[in-house]
Design a protein around this motif. Sequence first.
Motif, PDB file in Angstrom:
ATOM      1  N   ALA A  86      -0.099  -0.719  -5.914  1.00  0.00           N
ATOM      2  CA  ALA A  86       0.153   0.477  -5.102  1.00  0.00           C
ATOM      3  C   ALA A  86      -0.992   0.686  -4.106  1.00  0.00           C
ATOM      4  CB  ALA A  86       0.322   1.700  -5.991  1.00  0.00           C
ATOM      5  N   SER A  87      -2.226   0.438  -4.523  1.00  0.00           N
ATOM      6  CA  SER A  87      -3.375   0.569  -3.624  1.00  0.00           C
ATOM      7  C   SER A  87      -3.305  -0.448  -2.490  1.00  0.00           C
ATOM      8  CB  SER A  87      -4.665   0.385  -4.424  1.00  0.00           C
ATOM      9  OG  SER A  87      -5.778   0.345  -3.575  1.00  0.00           O
ATOM     10  N   VAL A  88      -2.954  -1.691  -2.810  1.00  0.00           N
ATOM     11  CA  VAL A  88      -2.821  -2.721  -1.784  1.00  0.00           C
ATOM     12  C   VAL A  88      -1.706  -2.362  -0.812  1.00  0.00           C
ATOM     13  CG1 VAL A  88      -2.134  -5.122  -1.414  1.00  0.00           C
ATOM     14  CG2 VAL A  88      -3.809  -4.580  -3.161  1.00  0.00           C
ATOM     15  N   GLN A  89      -0.604  -1.856  -1.335  1.00  0.00           N
ATOM     16  CA  GLN A  89       0.523  -1.483  -0.479  1.00  0.00           C
ATOM     17  C   GLN A  89       0.137  -0.343   0.466  1.00  0.00           C
ATOM     18  OE1 GLN A  89       3.967  -0.248  -2.664  1.00  0.00           O
ATOM     19  NE2 GLN A  89       5.345  -0.693  -0.957  1.00  0.00           N
ATOM     20  N   ARG A  90      -0.609   0.638  -0.033  1.00  0.00           N
ATOM     21  CA  ARG A  90      -1.070   1.733   0.836  1.00  0.00           C
ATOM     22  C   ARG A  90      -1.981   1.200   1.938  1.00  0.00           C
ATOM     23  NH1 ARG A  90      -1.516   4.494  -4.018  1.00  0.00           N
ATOM     24  NH2 ARG A  90      -3.726   3.980  -4.137  1.00  0.00           N
ATOM     25  N   SER A  91      -2.878   0.279   1.581  1.00  0.00           N
ATOM     26  CA  SER A  91      -3.783  -0.297   2.580  1.00  0.00           C
ATOM     27  C   SER A  91      -3.011  -1.081   3.636  1.00  0.00           C
ATOM     28  CB  SER A  91      -4.792  -1.224   1.911  1.00  0.00           C
ATOM     29  OG  SER A  91      -5.614  -0.505   1.034  1.00  0.00           O
ATOM     30  N   LEU A  92      -2.023  -1.836   3.213  1.00  0.00           N
ATOM     31  CA  LEU A  92      -1.227  -2.601   4.172  1.00  0.00           C
ATOM     32  C   LEU A  92      -0.415  -1.692   5.093  1.00  0.00           C
ATOM     33  CD1 LEU A  92       0.012  -5.618   2.040  1.00  0.00           C
ATOM     34  CD2 LEU A  92      -1.604  -5.649   3.935  1.00  0.00           C
ATOM     35  N   ARG A  93       0.124  -0.621   4.550  1.00  0.00           N
ATOM     36  CA  ARG A  93       0.862   0.329   5.393  1.00  0.00           C
ATOM     37  C   ARG A  93      -0.053   0.967   6.429  1.00  0.00           C
ATOM     38  NH1 ARG A  93       4.470   3.168   0.906  1.00  0.00           N
ATOM     39  NH2 ARG A  93       6.189   1.694   0.900  1.00  0.00           N
ATOM     40  N   ARG A  94      -1.248   1.351   5.993  1.00  0.00           N
ATOM     41  CA  ARG A  94      -2.210   1.951   6.912  1.00  0.00           C
ATOM     42  C   ARG A  94      -2.587   0.957   8.007  1.00  0.00           C
ATOM     43  NH1 ARG A  94      -5.086   4.432   3.326  1.00  0.00           N
ATOM     44  NH2 ARG A  94      -6.270   2.593   2.731  1.00  0.00           N
ATOM     45  N   TRP A  95      -2.837  -0.301   7.633  1.00  0.00           N
ATOM     46  CA  TRP A  95      -3.184  -1.337   8.600  1.00  0.00           C
ATOM     47  C   TRP A  95      -2.024  -1.571   9.572  1.00  0.00           C
ATOM     48  CZ3 TRP A  95      -1.261  -6.299   9.561  1.00  0.00           C
ATOM     49  CH2 TRP A  95      -2.066  -7.099  10.368  1.00  0.00           C
ATOM     50  N   GLU A  96      -0.804  -1.594   9.042  1.00  0.00           N
ATOM     51  CA  GLU A  96       0.373  -1.802   9.886  1.00  0.00           C
ATOM     52  C   GLU A  96       0.561  -0.642  10.858  1.00  0.00           C
ATOM     53  OE1 GLU A  96       4.630  -1.617   8.426  1.00  0.00           O
ATOM     54  OE2 GLU A  96       4.220  -3.778   8.411  1.00  0.00           O
ATOM     55  N   ASP A  97       0.328   0.581  10.409  1.00  0.00           N
ATOM     56  CA  ASP A  97       0.429   1.744  11.292  1.00  0.00           C
ATOM     57  C   ASP A  97      -0.614   1.674  12.410  1.00  0.00           C
ATOM     58  OD1 ASP A  97       2.529   2.695   9.823  1.00  0.00           O
ATOM     59  OD2 ASP A  97       1.322   4.143   8.678  1.00  0.00           O
ATOM     60  N   GLU A  98      -1.814   1.227  12.084  1.00  0.00           N
ATOM     61  CA  GLU A  98      -2.856   1.090  13.112  1.00  0.00           C
ATOM     62  C   GLU A  98      -2.468   0.030  14.140  1.00  0.00           C
ATOM     63  OE1 GLU A  98      -6.393   0.165  10.983  1.00  0.00           O
ATOM     64  OE2 GLU A  98      -6.613   2.189  10.149  1.00  0.00           O
ATOM     65  N   ARG A  99      -1.908  -1.086  13.686  1.00  0.00           N
ATOM     66  CA  ARG A  99      -1.486  -2.135  14.625  1.00  0.00           C
ATOM     67  C   ARG A  99      -0.330  -1.640  15.508  1.00  0.00           C
ATOM     68  NH1 ARG A  99      -5.215  -3.593  11.959  1.00  0.00           N
ATOM     69  NH2 ARG A  99      -6.242  -2.548  13.647  1.00  0.00           N
ATOM     70  N   GLU A 100       0.561  -0.861  14.947  1.00  0.00           N
ATOM     71  CA  GLU A 100       1.679  -0.321  15.717  1.00  0.00           C
ATOM     72  C   GLU A 100       1.178   0.654  16.774  1.00  0.00           C
ATOM     73  OE1 GLU A 100       5.508  -0.185  16.916  1.00  0.00           O
ATOM     74  OE2 GLU A 100       4.750  -1.416  15.265  1.00  0.00           O
ATOM     75  N   ALA A 101       0.189   1.464  16.430  1.00  0.00           N
ATOM     76  CA  ALA A 101      -0.377   2.411  17.389  1.00  0.00           C
ATOM     77  C   ALA A 101      -1.079   1.665  18.523  1.00  0.00           C
ATOM     78  CB  ALA A 101      -1.359   3.347  16.690  1.00  0.00           C
ATOM     79  N   GLU A 102      -1.734   0.546  18.204  1.00  0.00           N
ATOM     80  CA  GLU A 102      -2.391  -0.238  19.250  1.00  0.00           C
ATOM     81  C   GLU A 102      -1.370  -0.862  20.201  1.00  0.00           C
ATOM     82  OE1 GLU A 102      -4.881  -3.123  17.422  1.00  0.00           O
ATOM     83  OE2 GLU A 102      -6.335  -1.637  16.710  1.00  0.00           O
ATOM     84  N   ARG A 103      -0.218  -1.253  19.689  1.00  0.00           N
ATOM     85  CA  ARG A 103       0.810  -1.842  20.537  1.00  0.00           C
ATOM     86  C   ARG A 103       1.421  -0.797  21.474  1.00  0.00           C
ATOM     87  NH1 ARG A 103       3.958  -3.867  16.134  1.00  0.00           N
ATOM     88  NH2 ARG A 103       2.383  -5.041  15.051  1.00  0.00           N
TER      89      ARG A 103
END
Length: 114
Positions: A86-103
């Motif tokens: 669950a911790s890894v999944q939260r980190s990946l979601r946060r990272w994915e949201d940051e990449r989406e915001a950069e795009r």
Amino acid sequence: MTGTRRYRFTLFWASVLVGLGVGVMALGVVTAGVILLLPRNIPIPYGRPPVLVAAVAPVAGFVVGAPLVMIGQLVQVFLDQRRLLASVQRSLRRWEDEREAERDQPMRGPVRPS
């Protein structure tokens, strides 16, 4: 409901299984000691020698107690893996949201000639 509260009951019973297994193993060792120290006062069925019964008692304790400990620890490992995943999944979601915001809003730097 948070993940910690949801599995508190399961974690409790896993700990109980580990404690019960250790208790059964300790009871086998204590029984062997009592049989060896007090052979006259303890009736042994079927006229077996006390040394044989004292040797079988800890083995029986380990045979019964070890699976209880293993099952309890296995349940605890599964719950730990669930928490870590669950911790890894939260980190990946946060990272994915940051990449989406950069795009969506790329940083603008100096204009480069083509």
